[in-house]
Design a protein around this motif. Structure first.
Motif, PDB file in Angstrom:
ATOM      1  N   ARG A  39       0.815  -1.223   0.000  1.00  0.00           N
ATOM      2  CA  ARG A  39       0.000   0.000   0.000  1.00  0.00           C
ATOM      3  C   ARG A  39       0.847   1.271   0.000  1.00  0.00           C
ATOM      4  O   ARG A  39       0.356   2.340  -0.358  1.00  0.00           O
ATOM      5  CB  ARG A  39      -0.939   0.068   1.216  1.00  0.00           C
ATOM      6  CG  ARG A  39      -1.855  -1.114   1.403  1.00  0.00           C
ATOM      7  CD  ARG A  39      -2.737  -1.368   0.214  1.00  0.00           C
ATOM      8  NE  ARG A  39      -3.743  -0.328  -0.024  1.00  0.00           N
ATOM      9  CZ  ARG A  39      -4.529  -0.283  -1.091  1.00  0.00           C
ATOM     10  NH1 ARG A  39      -4.415  -1.192  -2.045  1.00  0.00           N
ATOM     11  NH2 ARG A  39      -5.417   0.676  -1.228  1.00  0.00           N
ATOM     12  N   GLN A 222      -7.066   8.567   2.752  1.00  0.00           N
ATOM     13  CA  GLN A 222      -7.644   8.405   1.410  1.00  0.00           C
ATOM     14  C   GLN A 222      -7.897   9.735   0.728  1.00  0.00           C
ATOM     15  O   GLN A 222      -7.648   9.895  -0.467  1.00  0.00           O
ATOM     16  CB  GLN A 222      -8.958   7.652   1.524  1.00  0.00           C
ATOM     17  CG  GLN A 222      -8.802   6.180   1.250  1.00  0.00           C
ATOM     18  CD  GLN A 222     -10.153   5.500   1.089  1.00  0.00           C
ATOM     19  OE1 GLN A 222     -11.156   6.141   0.772  1.00  0.00           O
ATOM     20  NE2 GLN A 222     -10.171   4.208   1.330  1.00  0.00           N
ATOM     21  N   ASN A 286       8.188   8.427   4.994  1.00  0.00           N
ATOM     22  CA  ASN A 286       7.867   9.822   4.683  1.00  0.00           C
ATOM     23  C   ASN A 286       8.477  10.721   5.761  1.00  0.00           C
ATOM     24  O   ASN A 286       7.989  10.753   6.886  1.00  0.00           O
ATOM     25  CB  ASN A 286       6.339   9.963   4.641  1.00  0.00           C
ATOM     26  CG  ASN A 286       5.891  11.369   4.298  1.00  0.00           C
ATOM     27  OD1 ASN A 286       6.691  12.305   4.260  1.00  0.00           O
ATOM     28  ND2 ASN A 286       4.608  11.531   4.052  1.00  0.00           N
TER      29      ASN A 286
END
Ligand code: UT7
Length: 332
Positions: A39, A222, A286
């Motif tokens: 993902r 999302q 990240n």
């Protein structure tokens, strides 16, 4: 001869030694290596674990690497722009703290808060300082200690973020190389999807805010994902178009490392093959403002004078943008 512009003339970076792997996270929250890898593309991230260490402590070695490479004294630095959302303190600016720690006593500086786009905002600002003719050596550093604001019981955010710092030196040039163009955007209505609820003037820290875990990064993944794919791809395509550049002209895409699927979508939209895309998300995750300069740091030896590179980012705010840089030097 061209007009005076700004060139990146050195890169430095720092990541803490401690690794937090997907397998470590499996023991902390209900997740698994397979889900995280497929993902997001992330396998591990670095965490600044030592007590008493902050963002400035990662920025300092990154900048010292640059000073060493360029044989510069700390007092040669005119300005430090620090992109971060995890400053050492709410005030003073982390840039001031960094300047003190490295002995940059002639430098002024300030922090720039633009989340994952912070490095691009700071790079554009630093470029304009050089172009103004008033400054010779401007440091732009992207640094975040995301582990300081991550809830390690929230599987939606803790799997993504890591700590690190990357810095560049901007110096004047009259050659064709340098920071050529930038398109930066922001849309504050996107703040609902990615923010920290408390700790600012809207909701000062209190026992209640701490108990409600409101000092951690809140993200609706999302929604951010959807905006990020469109925002990063659109602005990168626009940057190419307005500079009459095609995919063939681009040596490297340097994308913000938030999610491998966002990176792939941006590269596809620009018509760039995977070999031209810098990807280190698997090892750092990240790192917010640090992802872009950490890519430059990792790839520095492969960059050639004259290479056209496009840096692109999307992050909290929302903030996003793309910058075209003509690389100014061959690494020894
Ligand atoms: O850098 C700043 C900008 N930030 C970004 O660009 C981040 C953008 N967003 C993302 O990268 C992705 O949205 C995430 C990586 C955060 C999440 O991936 P996703 O594919 O959007 O997952 P989702 O939130 O839609 O969740 C899908 C499913 C859900 O289960 P159900 O409801 O389908 O049963 C989640 O509960 O995956 C579940 N899930 C997880 N499962 C295992 C969510 N997080 C995890 C997890 N491990 N860590």
């Amino acid at each position: 001869m061209n007009k005076r512009s700004a060139a990146i003339t050195a890169v430095g970076g720092y990541v803490p030694e401690t690794k937090l792997t997907n397998f470590d996270l499996e023991k902390m929250v209900d997740t698994n290596d397979e889900w995280i890898r497929t993902r997001t593309g992330i396998e591990e991230r670095r965490i600044l674990k030592e007590p008493g260490k902050a963002s400035s402590d990662m920025a300092v070695p990154a900048i010292q690497e640059i000073l060493k490479k360029k044989n510069l004294a700390p007092t040669d630095i005119d300005c430090i722009i620090c992109a971060t959302v995890t400053p050492d303190m709410v005030f003073p600016a982390t840039a001031n703290i960094i300047a003190d720690k490295i002995g940059a006593s002639n430098a002024w500086g300030f922090d720039m808060s633009a989340a994952c786009s912070g490095f691009l905002y700071a790079l554009t600002t630093g470029t304009m300082l050089i172009e103004s003719g008033r400054y010779q050596n401007v440091i732009v550093v992207g640094v975040d200690k995301m582990s300081a604001i991550i809830d390690y019981t929230d599987r939606a955010t803790c799997i993504i973020f890591g700590d690190g710092a990357g810095a560049v030196l901007l110096q004047p040039t009259e050659e064709a190389e340098g920071v050529k163009d930038s398109i930066l955007r922001s849309d504050g209505s996107g703040r609902q999807y990615l923010h920290m609820k408390a700790g600012g003037s809207l909701k000062p820290a209190s026992v209640e805010t701490v108990l409600a875990k409101e000092h951690y990064a809140y993200q609706e993944g999302q929604a951010v994902f959807k905006f990020a794919v469109k925002g990063m791809a659109d602005v990168s395509a626009e940057l190419l178009e307005r500079n009459q550049l095609t995919a063939d002209d681009i040596a490297w895409l340097v994308p913000h490392q938030a999610n491998l699927r966002i990176i792939d979508a941006t590269a596809n939209r620009m018509g760039l093959p995977k070999e031209k895309v810098m990807i280190n998300i698997q090892k750092y995750g990240n790192t917010t403002a640090a992802t872009l300069p950490l890519c430059l740091w990792d790839w520095e030896k492969q960059l050639k004078k004259g290479d056209n590179i496009v840096l692109a980012a999307f992050g909290g705010g929302f903030t996003w943008g793309a910058t075209w840089v003509k690389w100014a030097y061959d690494s020894e």
